[in-house]
Design an enzyme around this catalytic site. Structure first.
Site, PDB file in Angstrom:
ATOM      1  CG  HIS A 152      39.133  38.442  42.202  1.00 41.89           C
ATOM      2  ND1 HIS A 152      39.483  37.465  41.287  1.00 41.89           N
ATOM      3  CD2 HIS A 152      38.276  39.270  41.573  1.00 41.89           C
ATOM      4  CE1 HIS A 152      38.859  37.721  40.141  1.00 41.89           C
ATOM      5  NE2 HIS A 152      38.132  38.813  40.290  1.00 41.89           N
TER       6      HIS A 152
ATOM      7  CG  HIS B 114      34.972  42.255  43.150  1.00 44.38           C
ATOM      8  ND1 HIS B 114      36.245  42.706  43.411  1.00 44.38           N
ATOM      9  CD2 HIS B 114      34.974  41.834  41.864  1.00 44.38           C
ATOM     10  CE1 HIS B 114      36.978  42.581  42.316  1.00 44.38           C
ATOM     11  NE2 HIS B 114      36.228  42.044  41.365  1.00 44.38           N
TER      12      HIS B 114
END
Length: 148
Positions: A57, A72
């Site tokens: 992620h 992110h």
């Protein structure tokens, strides 16, 4: 100066608009965010350098000048434990700006009740060191901001 490229396609937004207080308050560092298109795609390296940290992620790339940029993919996506993400590179790899790092589907992230917004942060940078932040639609690999 370091030119930081958009890792995903979508609408550029200010970090203050990110639905996470750590990012929106600039605690991680200054930068911008992208509200991505809701279709499967590949997140790319925003700068050339070495992948110093790689999670499904999120990832950090550090350039030869020592500057690190965090990407992110979505908010609270660490809770997915990698589900819905495919690593296309490995920690320690050297990458060129624009090279794919992670495949993901922002629509699936949103369908799971999470925001797919992607903060792109200049790590260990002063708030005033970011300029030229893009507005509106950005394509993968286009300039997102400059790190002075």
């Amino acid at each position: 100066m370091t030119t930081v490229l958009a890792p995903v396609q979508g609408s550029a937004v200010e970090l203050a608009a990110v639905p996470d207080p750590v990012f929106s308050a600039g605690m991680v560092g200054p930068g911008a965010a992208i509200d991505p298109l809701r279709e499967p795609g590949k997140a790319v390296a925003p700068i050339s350098g070495r992948i110093m940290k790689l999670h499904p992620h999120a990832y950090v790339i550090v350039g030869d000048d020592g500057r690190g940029v965090l990407v992110h993919l979505g908010i609270d996506t660490v809770q997915l434990k990698g589900e819905g993400f495919e690593l296309l590179a490995a920690e320690g790899d050297r990458v060129s700006a624009g090279q794919p790092v992670v495949a993901w589907d922002p629509a699936a992230i949103e369908a799971g009740g999470r925001s797919p917004v992607c903060p792109v942060v200049a790590l260990d940078a002063d708030a005033g060191s970011i300029s030229g932040v893009a507005a509106g639609t950005v394509r993968v690999g286009e300039e997102l901001f400059r790190w002075l």
